[in-house]
Design an enzyme around this catalytic site. Structure first.
Site, PDB file in Angstrom:
ATOM      1  N   LYS A  55       0.679  -1.358  -0.011  1.00  0.00           N
ATOM      2  CA  LYS A  55      -0.152   0.003   0.147  1.00  0.00           C
ATOM      3  C   LYS A  55       0.741   1.247   0.028  1.00  0.00           C
ATOM      4  O   LYS A  55       0.507   2.356  -0.626  1.00  0.00           O
ATOM      5  CB  LYS A  55      -0.727  -0.027   1.401  1.00  0.00           C
ATOM      6  CG  LYS A  55      -2.436  -0.450   0.906  1.00  0.00           C
ATOM      7  CD  LYS A  55      -2.499  -2.104   0.778  1.00  0.00           C
ATOM      8  CE  LYS A  55      -2.257  -2.543  -0.438  1.00  0.00           C
ATOM      9  NZ  LYS A  55      -2.506  -4.203  -0.376  1.00  0.00           N
ATOM     10  N   GLY A  65       0.054 -13.732 -13.148  1.00  0.00           N
ATOM     11  CA  GLY A  65      -1.254 -13.909 -12.406  1.00  0.00           C
ATOM     12  C   GLY A  65      -1.854 -12.595 -12.255  1.00  0.00           C
ATOM     13  O   GLY A  65      -1.424 -11.736 -11.843  1.00  0.00           O
ATOM     14  N   ALA A  66      -3.164 -12.667 -12.529  1.00  0.00           N
ATOM     15  CA  ALA A  66      -3.786 -11.324 -12.686  1.00  0.00           C
ATOM     16  C   ALA A  66      -4.860 -11.368 -11.481  1.00  0.00           C
ATOM     17  O   ALA A  66      -6.029 -11.060 -11.510  1.00  0.00           O
ATOM     18  CB  ALA A  66      -4.645 -11.056 -13.965  1.00  0.00           C
ATOM     19  N   GLY A  67      -4.330 -11.924 -10.226  1.00  0.00           N
ATOM     20  CA  GLY A  67      -5.093 -11.917  -8.975  1.00  0.00           C
ATOM     21  C   GLY A  67      -4.733 -10.635  -8.165  1.00  0.00           C
ATOM     22  O   GLY A  67      -3.981  -9.408  -8.914  1.00  0.00           O
ATOM     23  N   VAL A  68      -5.208 -10.464  -7.081  1.00  0.00           N
ATOM     24  CA  VAL A  68      -5.043  -9.281  -6.282  1.00  0.00           C
ATOM     25  C   VAL A  68      -3.591  -8.579  -6.161  1.00  0.00           C
ATOM     26  O   VAL A  68      -3.437  -7.516  -6.313  1.00  0.00           O
ATOM     27  CB  VAL A  68      -5.305  -9.601  -4.818  1.00  0.00           C
ATOM     28  CG1 VAL A  68      -5.130  -8.172  -4.084  1.00  0.00           C
ATOM     29  CG2 VAL A  68      -6.730 -10.095  -4.493  1.00  0.00           C
ATOM     30  N   ALA A  94      -5.700 -10.180   6.012  1.00  0.00           N
ATOM     31  CA  ALA A  94      -4.946 -10.068   7.166  1.00  0.00           C
ATOM     32  C   ALA A  94      -6.325  -9.760   8.296  1.00  0.00           C
ATOM     33  O   ALA A  94      -5.953 -10.354   9.251  1.00  0.00           O
ATOM     34  CB  ALA A  94      -4.337  -8.815   7.197  1.00  0.00           C
ATOM     35  N   HIS A 125     -23.656  15.228   2.572  1.00  0.00           N
ATOM     36  CA  HIS A 125     -23.386  15.548   1.146  1.00  0.00           C
ATOM     37  C   HIS A 125     -22.380  16.872   1.062  1.00  0.00           C
ATOM     38  O   HIS A 125     -22.293  17.650   1.733  1.00  0.00           O
ATOM     39  CB  HIS A 125     -24.986  16.229   0.507  1.00  0.00           C
ATOM     40  CG  HIS A 125     -24.756  16.633  -0.864  1.00  0.00           C
ATOM     41  ND1 HIS A 125     -24.640  15.892  -2.053  1.00  0.00           N
ATOM     42  CD2 HIS A 125     -24.479  18.145  -1.173  1.00  0.00           C
ATOM     43  CE1 HIS A 125     -24.541  16.592  -2.891  1.00  0.00           C
ATOM     44  NE2 HIS A 125     -24.483  17.973  -2.552  1.00  0.00           N
ATOM     45  N   VAL A 182       1.870 -19.706 -18.958  1.00  0.00           N
ATOM     46  CA  VAL A 182       3.221 -19.663 -19.069  1.00  0.00           C
ATOM     47  C   VAL A 182       3.853 -21.140 -18.953  1.00  0.00           C
ATOM     48  O   VAL A 182       3.495 -21.957 -17.907  1.00  0.00           O
ATOM     49  CB  VAL A 182       3.932 -18.679 -17.838  1.00  0.00           C
ATOM     50  CG1 VAL A 182       5.237 -19.115 -17.901  1.00  0.00           C
ATOM     51  CG2 VAL A 182       3.332 -17.379 -18.061  1.00  0.00           C
TER      52      VAL A 182
HETATM   53  C1  LIG Z   1       2.090  -8.338  -1.398  1.00  0.00           C
HETATM   54  C2  LIG Z   1       0.930  -8.859  -0.676  1.00  0.00           C
HETATM   55  C3  LIG Z   1      -0.037  -7.881  -0.310  1.00  0.00           C
HETATM   56  C4  LIG Z   1      -1.126  -8.080   0.652  1.00  0.00           C
HETATM   57  N1  LIG Z   1      -2.087  -6.975   0.858  1.00  0.00           N
HETATM   58  C5  LIG Z   1      -3.063  -7.487   1.678  1.00  0.00           C
HETATM   59  C6  LIG Z   1      -4.026  -6.317   1.765  1.00  0.00           C
HETATM   60  O1  LIG Z   1      -4.091  -5.387   1.351  1.00  0.00           O
HETATM   61  N2  LIG Z   1      -5.084  -6.805   2.856  1.00  0.00           N
HETATM   62  C7  LIG Z   1      -5.246  -8.121   3.423  1.00  0.00           C
HETATM   63  O2  LIG Z   1      -5.975  -8.195   4.144  1.00  0.00           O
HETATM   64  N3  LIG Z   1      -4.445  -9.073   2.915  1.00  0.00           N
HETATM   65  C8  LIG Z   1      -3.145  -8.649   2.251  1.00  0.00           C
HETATM   66  N4  LIG Z   1      -2.108  -9.629   1.971  1.00  0.00           N
HETATM   67  C9  LIG Z   1      -2.244 -10.925   2.678  1.00  0.00           C
HETATM   68  C10 LIG Z   1      -1.800 -10.739   4.034  1.00  0.00           C
HETATM   69  O3  LIG Z   1      -0.588 -10.366   4.210  1.00  0.00           O
HETATM   70  C11 LIG Z   1      -2.175 -12.165   4.839  1.00  0.00           C
HETATM   71  O4  LIG Z   1      -3.477 -12.573   4.881  1.00  0.00           O
HETATM   72  C12 LIG Z   1      -1.765 -12.156   6.542  1.00  0.00           C
HETATM   73  O5  LIG Z   1      -0.563 -11.576   6.491  1.00  0.00           O
HETATM   74  C13 LIG Z   1      -1.706 -13.224   7.025  1.00  0.00           C
HETATM   75  O6  LIG Z   1      -1.585 -13.360   8.366  1.00  0.00           O
HETATM   76  P1  LIG Z   1      -1.048 -14.428   9.567  1.00  0.00           P
HETATM   77  O7  LIG Z   1      -0.977 -13.921  10.609  1.00  0.00           O
HETATM   78  O8  LIG Z   1      -2.066 -15.819   9.034  1.00  0.00           O
HETATM   79  O9  LIG Z   1       0.376 -14.798   8.719  1.00  0.00           O
HETATM   80  P2  LIG Z   1       1.657 -14.050   8.301  1.00  0.00           P
HETATM   81  O10 LIG Z   1       1.384 -12.616   8.220  1.00  0.00           O
HETATM   82  O11 LIG Z   1       2.145 -14.838   7.039  1.00  0.00           O
HETATM   83  O12 LIG Z   1       2.493 -14.415   9.632  1.00  0.00           O
HETATM   84  C14 LIG Z   1       2.948 -15.538   9.952  1.00  0.00           C
HETATM   85  C15 LIG Z   1       4.348 -15.575  10.726  1.00  0.00           C
HETATM   86  O13 LIG Z   1       4.624 -16.738  11.525  1.00  0.00           O
HETATM   87  C16 LIG Z   1       5.967 -16.894  11.497  1.00  0.00           C
HETATM   88  N5  LIG Z   1       6.220 -18.322  11.422  1.00  0.00           N
HETATM   89  C17 LIG Z   1       6.014 -19.026  10.644  1.00  0.00           C
HETATM   90  N6  LIG Z   1       6.320 -20.457  11.019  1.00  0.00           N
HETATM   91  C18 LIG Z   1       6.824 -20.378  12.299  1.00  0.00           C
HETATM   92  C19 LIG Z   1       7.397 -20.947  13.132  1.00  0.00           C
HETATM   93  N7  LIG Z   1       7.514 -22.355  13.191  1.00  0.00           N
HETATM   94  N8  LIG Z   1       8.006 -20.260  14.234  1.00  0.00           N
HETATM   95  C20 LIG Z   1       7.977 -19.099  14.519  1.00  0.00           C
HETATM   96  N9  LIG Z   1       7.489 -18.302  13.637  1.00  0.00           N
HETATM   97  C21 LIG Z   1       6.961 -19.040  12.545  1.00  0.00           C
HETATM   98  C22 LIG Z   1       6.316 -16.076  10.152  1.00  0.00           C
HETATM   99  O14 LIG Z   1       7.866 -15.813  10.021  1.00  0.00           O
HETATM  100  C23 LIG Z   1       5.473 -14.998  10.287  1.00  0.00           C
HETATM  101  O15 LIG Z   1       6.164 -13.946  10.697  1.00  0.00           O
HETATM  102  C24 LIG Z   1      -1.306  -9.508   0.888  1.00  0.00           C
HETATM  103  C25 LIG Z   1      -0.283 -10.356   0.925  1.00  0.00           C
HETATM  104  C26 LIG Z   1       0.938  -9.975   0.103  1.00  0.00           C
HETATM  105  C27 LIG Z   1       2.024 -10.769  -0.124  1.00  0.00           C
END
Ligand SMILES: Cc1cc2nc3c(=O)[nH]c(=O)nc-3n(C[C@H](O)[C@H](O)[C@H](O)COP(=O)(O)OP(=O)(O)OC[C@H]3O[C@@H](n4cnc5c(N)ncnc54)[C@H](O)[C@@H]3O)c2cc1C
Length: 479
Positions: free
Chosen positions: A58, A187-190, A327, A451, A244
């Site tokens: 962002k 990939g034309a996803g988000v 997230a 408004h 691809v």
């Molecule tokens: C480029 C990009 C843009 C995005 N934009 C958005 C957005 O705008 N809005 C949105 O809602 N989502 C967005 N997302 C998706 C979002 O980032 C994820 O859905 C979100 O981070 C998931 O949260 P989580 O806590 O499940 O996992 P993660 O954020 O992946 O966190 C997992 C954590 O666990 C840690 N971990 C893993 N295994 C272990 C272990 N064995 N021991 C200790 N630590 C460990 C990792 O190091 C990591 O820090 C985006 C993703 C990407 C890649």
């Protein structure tokens, strides 16, 4: 055996860190294990979202949009500007924001008395967690409850192996130090659309190759089609039904081979190629064989509606379990699980989770699409209001797109809202609140909106669902 906790969370992304803070707020002795090590060798919290996901993408989307506006759109306002882009500075600003926010999580942990444990956590049988620190030293902790929040990682595809130089994944695409002249996106996803937009605005010729034959297949198709038209005008060259099949790095460029829908082979040469074909749950090294936690057939940790895994006292949230990889979904599951552990009875409403693509204009949705409602066989009305008819959108020179609201034809209950247009991410949230309260389209239509605001488009679309819109000719009601 060392310290015992009420709750140990593995992973400090938005699922894990929010779960840990909520658990600590509820008086539970909580620890959070994180293994993510930054470029400077320090462990950081925040996971994908804060480090390489939502926030940095962002930051770049906002910077690149400002550049584009100053370069191409100020003129219409009577403003003349000579602009140039300093990519290194833009990336530096993004890095500063990431640093502030990840540091903020560490601060919140301290304020809430969450114990931060650095290293890789592994769930053992009997609700134990072995943590191996970055020097290879292992310590075992015990807890009454364990929350797995290990997140997800990008999917790699054999025809385009990431080399982190020319072929990169989403993380690499946040680090370019100069604007690639020709940029390929698989990939034309988000993520593909967001990152493609960033570099397109800064001057790259962007080609997006998508294997599916429909654009944004899971979105409402009226909104998807409108978005596709807008992106085309912006210069994003989106090629559907293009699979691809191979890549060859030649010096400083990559030749990409792909097949179109007729099986005909084509080649394109790019300076950089971003592979963003999706993400997969990350469980490497997370579970000992006797931990008792089952995975489903796609590799996600299997959980029930309350995020309980197959091992008693072990829960899992976020990208590593079923449901949208978002997230806010991860965070909300984290809150629900922490509160369940504390004896409360919250439920997660999976029917009302907003979904946003932060292109310009933004695309945002909540609830069911028209295609889904139709497939469910429910009678429905649709109300559409175009931003071209919004005074506020006109004032801002931002009139692309529309708000679409779908309501049940008999009860008038709002079933879904789909928006492409300025501030769609914030506008859709208004409908999400309405849906959470079981609102009808008429309820939204009867609410007084300020408004001139973009929000009035939401009110008008809700009115249009019943044929009462004031500022457009109402469409015939549909069942
Ligand atoms: C480029 C990009 C843009 C995005 N934009 C958005 C957005 O705008 N809005 C949105 O809602 N989502 C967005 N997302 C998706 C979002 O980032 C994820 O859905 C979100 O981070 C998931 O949260 P989580 O806590 O499940 O996992 P993660 O954020 O992946 O966190 C997992 C954590 O666990 C840690 N971990 C893993 N295994 C272990 C272990 N064995 N021991 C200790 N630590 C460990 C990792 O190091 C990591 O820090 C985006 C993703 C990407 C890649």
């Amino acid at each position: 055996m060392s310290e015992k906790f009420d709750v140990i969370v593995i992973g400090s992304g938005p699922g894990g860190y929010v779960a840990a803070i909520r658990a600590a707020q509820l008086g539970l002795k909580t620890a959070c294990v994180e293994k993510w090590v930054n470029k400077d060798g320090k462990t950081v919290n925040g996971g994908t979202c804060l480090n390489v996901g939502c926030i940095p993408s962002k930051a770049l989307l906002d910077s690149s949009w400002k550049y584009h506006e100053a370069k191409d759109d100020f003129d219409i306002h009577g403003i003349e500007a000579k602009v140039k882009i300093d990519v290194k500075k833009m990336i530096g600003r993004k890095d500063d924001i990431v640093k502030k926010l990840t540091g903020g999580v560490a601060g919140l942990f301290m304020a809430n008395k969450v114990t931060s444990i650095e290293g890789t956590g592994k769930l053992l049988a009997g609700k134990k967690v072995e943590v191996t620190d970055h020097n290879g030293k292992s310590t075992t902790y015990e807890a009454e409850n364990i929350i797995l929040a290990s997140g997800s990682v990008p999917v790699n595809i054999p025809p385009a192996p990431v080399d982190n130089k020319i072929i990169v994944d989403s993380t690499g695409a946040l680090e370019f130090t100069q604007v690639p002249k020709r940029l390929g996106v698989i990939g034309a996803g988000v993520i593909g659309l967001e990152l493609g937009s960033v570099w397109n605005r800064l001057g790259s010729d962007v080609v997006v190759l998508e294997a599916l034959d429909s654009f944004l297949a899971i979105m409402d198709q009226q909104i998807a089609k409108e978005s596709q038209k807008i992106f085309k005008k912006q210069g994003l060259d989106i090629r559907l039904s293009c699979r691809v099949t191979g890549t060859e790095v030649k010096g400083k460029e990559v030749v990409v081979t792909y097949q179109d829908k007729d099986g005909k082979e084509h080649q394109e040469t790019f300076d950089k190629l971003i592979v963003c074909v999706g993400r997969r749950p990350y469980t490497e090294g997370l579970l000992s064989e006797d931990a008792g936690v089952k995975l489903d057939e796609r590799g996600f940790i299997y959980v029930n509606d309350l995020c309980m895994t197959s091992a008693p006292g072990v829960w899992a949230v976020g990208d590593v379990v079923r449901g949208p990889m978002l997230a806010h979904k991860a965070s909300e599951e984290g809150v629900v699980v922490a509160e369940r552990i504390a004896g409360q009875k919250p439920m997660m409403n999976y029917d009302v989770i907003p979904n946003v693509i932060y292109t310009h204009p933004e695309i945002a949705a909540v609830g069911r699409t028209e295609e889904q409602v139709k497939a469910d066989g429910e009678p429905y009305n649709v109300g559409v209001f175009p931003f071209a008819a919004s005074g506020r959108a006109m004032a801002a020179n931002d009139t692309h797109g529309m708000v679409k609201i779908i309501a049940h034809a008999e009860t008038d209950r709002v079933l879904g809202a789909h928006i492409v247009g300025p501030s769609a991410a914030d506008l859709v949230q208004q409908v999400a609140i309405a849906m959470e309260f079981g609102s009808s389209a008429e309820d939204i239509g009867m609410t007084v909106f300020g408004h001139p605001t973009l929000s009035e488009a939401v009110k008008e679309a809700a009115l249009a669902a019943n044929g009462h819109a004031i500022h457009i000719a109402n469409r015939k009601k549909r069942k």
